[in-house]
Design an enzyme around this catalytic site. Sequence first.
Site, PDB file in Angstrom:
ATOM      1  N   TYR A   1      15.422 -16.298   2.470  1.00 38.89           N
ATOM      2  CA  TYR A   1      15.237 -17.181   1.112  1.00 38.89           C
ATOM      3  C   TYR A   1      16.101 -18.376   1.482  1.00 38.89           C
ATOM      4  CZ  TYR A   1      13.006 -12.955  -0.764  1.00 38.89           C
ATOM      5  OH  TYR A   1      11.984 -11.618  -0.988  1.00 38.89           O
TER       6      TYR A   1
ATOM      7  N   ASN B   1       3.313 -14.862  -4.577  1.00 36.88           N
ATOM      8  CA  ASN B   1       2.332 -15.158  -3.430  1.00 36.88           C
ATOM      9  C   ASN B   1       0.956 -14.338  -3.718  1.00 36.88           C
ATOM     10  OD1 ASN B   1       0.896 -15.458  -1.090  1.00 36.88           O
ATOM     11  ND2 ASN B   1       2.172 -14.063   0.014  1.00 36.88           N
TER      12      ASN B   1
ATOM     13  N   HIS C   1       6.304 -10.759   3.406  1.00 38.04           N
ATOM     14  CA  HIS C   1       6.861  -9.766   3.527  1.00 38.04           C
ATOM     15  C   HIS C   1       7.882  -9.988   4.817  1.00 38.04           C
ATOM     16  CE1 HIS C   1       3.436  -9.714   6.201  1.00 38.04           C
ATOM     17  NE2 HIS C   1       3.939  -9.196   7.283  1.00 38.04           N
TER      18      HIS C   1
END
Length: 182
Positions: free
Chosen positions: A103, A131, A140
Amino acid sequence: MGRMYYKTKYQSPIGTITLASDGDSLVGLWNENQKYHGDTLFDNMTEDGDLPIFYNAKKWLDKYFAGGKPAISEIKMAPIGSEFRQEVWQILCNIPYGKVITYNDIAKEMAHKRGKERMSCQAVGGAVGHNPISIIIPCHRVVGSNGSLTGYAGGLDMKIKLLELENTDMSGFFIPTKGAAL
């Protein structure tokens, strides 16, 4: 009169997947028990599994679940979301099979793109989590900076299955025992 939207189901090795389209492009792909399942869908959805875009998406998913690496560019997509979310989703599309990004990496890239010194990892996490075309837009493949497999709207079990399907080296990852993003 509003735009028409269509949906169909796909039976995958990881459960039932709902596909959604505006008739031309894929606008949604959600696992059955996914958080935010269908949050960009509209009330006037018509069941129609015969659309060419659904045929293409199912063919793409067949290849993917067979262990292949179909190109994201094979699917015409039009995910519904803000400009910020669209930019984050574009970054996700560039993560190679079997690889992950954090992230924080995405936040740094977004800050650079927008000419800012910093960008909130929470804002990035919100965009990743919302998303609307999961699996094809590979959210993922995003992990915590410390190796935590946190924050997958489809659930951590699903995230692990998808990463393992892609032959991702899982040795440096762990499942968090507490936190808001479980």
